[in-house]
Scaffold this motif. Sequence first.
Motif, PDB file in Angstrom:
ATOM      1  N   ASP A  12      -7.844  23.875  -9.518  1.00  0.00           N
ATOM      2  CA  ASP A  12      -7.845  25.330  -9.488  1.00  0.00           C
ATOM      3  C   ASP A  12      -8.950  25.802  -8.559  1.00  0.00           C
ATOM      4  OD1 ASP A  12      -5.746  25.764 -11.338  1.00  0.00           O
ATOM      5  OD2 ASP A  12      -7.109  25.322 -12.996  1.00  0.00           O
ATOM      6  N   VAL A  13      -8.599  26.691  -7.627  1.00  0.00           N
ATOM      7  CA  VAL A  13      -9.569  27.220  -6.674  1.00  0.00           C
ATOM      8  C   VAL A  13      -9.629  28.731  -6.870  1.00  0.00           C
ATOM      9  CG1 VAL A  13     -10.288  27.332  -4.264  1.00  0.00           C
ATOM     10  CG2 VAL A  13      -8.925  25.384  -5.064  1.00  0.00           C
ATOM     11  N   ALA A  14     -10.743  29.194  -7.416  1.00  0.00           N
ATOM     12  CA  ALA A  14     -10.909  30.618  -7.700  1.00  0.00           C
ATOM     13  C   ALA A  14     -11.364  31.352  -6.444  1.00  0.00           C
ATOM     14  CB  ALA A  14     -11.925  30.800  -8.824  1.00  0.00           C
ATOM     15  N   PRO A  15     -11.147  32.665  -6.366  1.00  0.00           N
ATOM     16  CA  PRO A  15     -11.645  33.447  -5.225  1.00  0.00           C
ATOM     17  C   PRO A  15     -13.150  33.260  -5.046  1.00  0.00           C
ATOM     18  CG  PRO A  15     -10.118  34.761  -6.516  1.00  0.00           C
ATOM     19  CD  PRO A  15     -10.345  33.499  -7.296  1.00  0.00           C
ATOM     20  N   GLY A  16     -13.558  33.025  -3.780  1.00  0.00           N
ATOM     21  CA  GLY A  16     -14.968  32.813  -3.474  1.00  0.00           C
ATOM     22  C   GLY A  16     -15.424  31.380  -3.604  1.00  0.00           C
ATOM     23  N   GLN A  17     -14.547  30.480  -4.061  1.00  0.00           N
ATOM     24  CA  GLN A  17     -14.909  29.083  -4.257  1.00  0.00           C
ATOM     25  C   GLN A  17     -14.561  28.212  -3.051  1.00  0.00           C
ATOM     26  OE1 GLN A  17     -13.091  27.531  -7.905  1.00  0.00           O
ATOM     27  NE2 GLN A  17     -15.138  27.318  -8.788  1.00  0.00           N
ATOM     28  N   ARG A  41     -11.103  26.399   0.784  1.00  0.00           N
ATOM     29  CA  ARG A  41     -11.981  27.564   0.647  1.00  0.00           C
ATOM     30  C   ARG A  41     -11.130  28.814   0.428  1.00  0.00           C
ATOM     31  NH1 ARG A  41     -17.437  27.587   4.233  1.00  0.00           N
ATOM     32  NH2 ARG A  41     -17.965  25.377   4.071  1.00  0.00           N
ATOM     33  N   ARG A  42     -11.539  29.607  -0.561  1.00  0.00           N
ATOM     34  CA  ARG A  42     -10.856  30.875  -0.800  1.00  0.00           C
ATOM     35  C   ARG A  42     -11.822  32.033  -0.612  1.00  0.00           C
ATOM     36  NH1 ARG A  42      -7.473  31.802  -6.005  1.00  0.00           N
ATOM     37  NH2 ARG A  42      -6.843  33.588  -4.734  1.00  0.00           N
ATOM     38  N   GLY A  43     -11.372  33.051   0.073  1.00  0.00           N
ATOM     39  CA  GLY A  43     -12.153  34.265   0.177  1.00  0.00           C
ATOM     40  C   GLY A  43     -12.032  35.082  -1.096  1.00  0.00           C
ATOM     41  N   LEU A  44     -12.843  36.115  -1.209  1.00  0.00           N
ATOM     42  CA  LEU A  44     -12.794  36.966  -2.393  1.00  0.00           C
ATOM     43  C   LEU A  44     -11.576  37.877  -2.389  1.00  0.00           C
ATOM     44  CD1 LEU A  44     -16.566  37.964  -2.653  1.00  0.00           C
ATOM     45  CD2 LEU A  44     -15.306  36.431  -4.176  1.00  0.00           C
ATOM     46  N   ASN A  45     -10.988  38.071  -1.210  1.00  0.00           N
ATOM     47  CA  ASN A  45      -9.858  38.997  -1.082  1.00  0.00           C
ATOM     48  C   ASN A  45      -8.589  38.258  -0.686  1.00  0.00           C
ATOM     49  OD1 ASN A  45     -11.537  41.477  -1.381  1.00  0.00           O
ATOM     50  ND2 ASN A  45     -12.456  40.714   0.514  1.00  0.00           N
ATOM     51  N   PRO A  46      -7.436  38.841  -1.003  1.00  0.00           N
ATOM     52  CA  PRO A  46      -6.166  38.209  -0.606  1.00  0.00           C
ATOM     53  C   PRO A  46      -6.053  38.135   0.921  1.00  0.00           C
ATOM     54  CG  PRO A  46      -5.818  39.945  -2.244  1.00  0.00           C
ATOM     55  CD  PRO A  46      -7.233  40.075  -1.778  1.00  0.00           C
ATOM     56  N   GLY A  47      -5.299  37.176   1.387  1.00  0.00           N
ATOM     57  CA  GLY A  47      -5.095  37.024   2.820  1.00  0.00           C
ATOM     58  C   GLY A  47      -4.248  35.798   3.106  1.00  0.00           C
ATOM     59  N   PRO A  48      -4.058  35.486   4.391  1.00  0.00           N
ATOM     60  CA  PRO A  48      -3.214  34.346   4.760  1.00  0.00           C
ATOM     61  C   PRO A  48      -3.842  33.005   4.404  1.00  0.00           C
ATOM     62  CG  PRO A  48      -4.254  35.300   6.698  1.00  0.00           C
ATOM     63  CD  PRO A  48      -4.578  36.206   5.555  1.00  0.00           C
ATOM     64  N   THR A  49      -3.010  31.984   4.396  1.00  0.00           N
ATOM     65  CA  THR A  49      -3.455  30.607   4.182  1.00  0.00           C
ATOM     66  C   THR A  49      -3.341  29.855   5.503  1.00  0.00           C
ATOM     67  OG1 THR A  49      -2.739  30.624   1.874  1.00  0.00           O
ATOM     68  CG2 THR A  49      -3.052  28.482   2.900  1.00  0.00           C
ATOM     69  N   THR A  77     -19.054  32.527   5.679  1.00  0.00           N
ATOM     70  CA  THR A  77     -18.246  32.645   4.472  1.00  0.00           C
ATOM     71  C   THR A  77     -16.872  33.184   4.844  1.00  0.00           C
ATOM     72  OG1 THR A  77     -19.107  34.866   4.054  1.00  0.00           O
ATOM     73  CG2 THR A  77     -20.200  33.017   2.925  1.00  0.00           C
ATOM     74  N   LEU A  78     -15.918  32.850   4.019  1.00  0.00           N
ATOM     75  CA  LEU A  78     -14.555  33.335   4.202  1.00  0.00           C
ATOM     76  C   LEU A  78     -14.420  34.664   3.464  1.00  0.00           C
ATOM     77  CD1 LEU A  78     -12.112  32.042   5.681  1.00  0.00           C
ATOM     78  CD2 LEU A  78     -11.274  31.323   3.436  1.00  0.00           C
ATOM     79  N   HIS A  79     -14.034  35.691   4.192  1.00  0.00           N
ATOM     80  CA  HIS A  79     -13.914  37.028   3.608  1.00  0.00           C
ATOM     81  C   HIS A  79     -12.632  37.160   2.785  1.00  0.00           C
ATOM     82  CE1 HIS A  79     -14.164  41.394   3.269  1.00  0.00           C
ATOM     83  NE2 HIS A  79     -12.938  41.482   3.751  1.00  0.00           N
ATOM     84  N   SER A  80     -11.546  36.625   3.304  1.00  0.00           N
ATOM     85  CA  SER A  80     -10.264  36.751   2.611  1.00  0.00           C
ATOM     86  C   SER A  80      -9.370  35.572   2.964  1.00  0.00           C
ATOM     87  CB  SER A  80      -9.578  38.072   2.980  1.00  0.00           C
ATOM     88  OG  SER A  80      -9.299  38.108   4.372  1.00  0.00           O
ATOM     89  N   GLY A  81      -8.319  35.392   2.159  1.00  0.00           N
ATOM     90  CA  GLY A  81      -7.372  34.317   2.411  1.00  0.00           C
ATOM     91  C   GLY A  81      -7.868  32.955   1.976  1.00  0.00           C
ATOM     92  N   THR A  82      -7.166  31.931   2.413  1.00  0.00           N
ATOM     93  CA  THR A  82      -7.483  30.542   2.051  1.00  0.00           C
ATOM     94  C   THR A  82      -7.500  29.684   3.297  1.00  0.00           C
ATOM     95  OG1 THR A  82      -6.395  30.821  -0.105  1.00  0.00           O
ATOM     96  CG2 THR A  82      -6.779  28.564   0.641  1.00  0.00           C
ATOM     97  N   LEU A  83      -8.507  28.810   3.400  1.00  0.00           N
ATOM     98  CA  LEU A  83      -8.640  27.902   4.536  1.00  0.00           C
ATOM     99  C   LEU A  83      -8.681  26.474   4.040  1.00  0.00           C
ATOM    100  CD1 LEU A  83      -9.181  27.365   7.571  1.00  0.00           C
ATOM    101  CD2 LEU A  83     -11.628  27.625   7.071  1.00  0.00           C
ATOM    102  N   LEU A  84      -7.808  25.642   4.583  1.00  0.00           N
ATOM    103  CA  LEU A  84      -7.781  24.217   4.270  1.00  0.00           C
ATOM    104  C   LEU A  84      -8.388  23.449   5.433  1.00  0.00           C
ATOM    105  CD1 LEU A  84      -5.645  25.475   2.327  1.00  0.00           C
ATOM    106  CD2 LEU A  84      -4.368  23.334   2.517  1.00  0.00           C
ATOM    107  N   LEU A  85      -9.476  22.743   5.190  1.00  0.00           N
ATOM    108  CA  LEU A  85     -10.167  21.964   6.213  1.00  0.00           C
ATOM    109  C   LEU A  85      -9.897  20.491   5.969  1.00  0.00           C
ATOM    110  CD1 LEU A  85     -13.552  23.908   6.208  1.00  0.00           C
ATOM    111  CD2 LEU A  85     -11.806  23.971   8.000  1.00  0.00           C
TER     112      LEU A  85
END
Length: 362
Positions: A12-17, A41-49, A77-85
């Motif tokens: 589980d990846v919560a916003p901001g984690q 990485r997830r931003g605090l706000n919704p957005g693209p992946t 930091t990631l503002h929004s969305g999700t980033l997979l590295l």
Amino acid sequence: MTKSNMQWFGCDVAPGQAVNTDFEVTESYSSRSVVIPIQIRRGLNPGPTVFATAALHGDELNGTGAIRMLLGDRDWTLHSGTLLLIPVLNVLGFERHSRYLPDRRDLNRCFPGTLGGSMASRLAKVIFDSLIKKCDYGIDMHTAAVRRTNFPNVRADLDHPDCLRMAEAFGAGIILHGKGPKGSLRREATKAGCPTIIIEGGEVWKVESSVVDCMTRGIFNVLKELGMMPGKPDVPDTQAVIRETKWLRAERGGFMSMHVAPGDSVVKGQAIATNSNLLAEDQNRLESPFSGIVIGMTTLPAVQPGEPVVHIGRLANPKSVRRHKKQVAGDEVQRIAHQHLATNIQVTEATGVTEFLEPPQT
């Protein structure tokens, strides 16, 4: 509408984690699980992946270096969305210092894969279904093949609006049009609804700082363009868009004296390389067939007839060449990459070309 997913590979990846996890893709010869390390990485706000992958060819490590720079940098930091590295996508090739998988197949020709196919095809299927299809956009990082080097450039299907948008935002300075080979990750991902670009730069088996800088800047630029980070993309004032390229190939066997370096601007008829025998007697010279940019070249000066020597991207005219040269000089990231990659090539001034008076003995 973007694709969103709170759970990735059992975590589980919560916003901001930011969560490190493993993605199980296949089994080894000893029946142990083969896993791909990933940070989500997830931003605090919704957005693209978005996914950012490297070492799809297991010996191409500049992208791995770039992703590791991002992983170790705590100043963003990631503002929004999700980033997979994903620093290494082809872990089986990576562990063997090889471009290929153990079954001698190229993973980047096997997408989207099949469940009942070869080991490479099954691996591609798992990666494609569990990772790629769950993303909205993709960035895939590569280098030149073995014994070659590339000046940093983005490659994308420029007829696809989202690919064009990302390619321009990346800010490499050189953009090559193309859908990619059949079975390649970027071609099949884009076709499946995940517009994907690739960045090519540098050599295999190395992490080159100037190429890494271009890649990290580009990833940040794309994230800013997609609204996932604050700020505007840092891109050159102009970028060269190339829709035609040509590999110049050796006409004679021998030793090449190079007259250009990666990233150089050239005009039609300009001397590119001179071939000579081991006693430094000139045999023939390669000249540019059109005005353009040196995208890539061999790092092995000994050649046989037909072997690729220099890869040139076509520009419209000498005026475009001068404009690109000025653009490289004015962009610090490209300028440093140009200077750095040139140190790996011995560039000599072209002199007169002489031919053997007698035909070679047979």
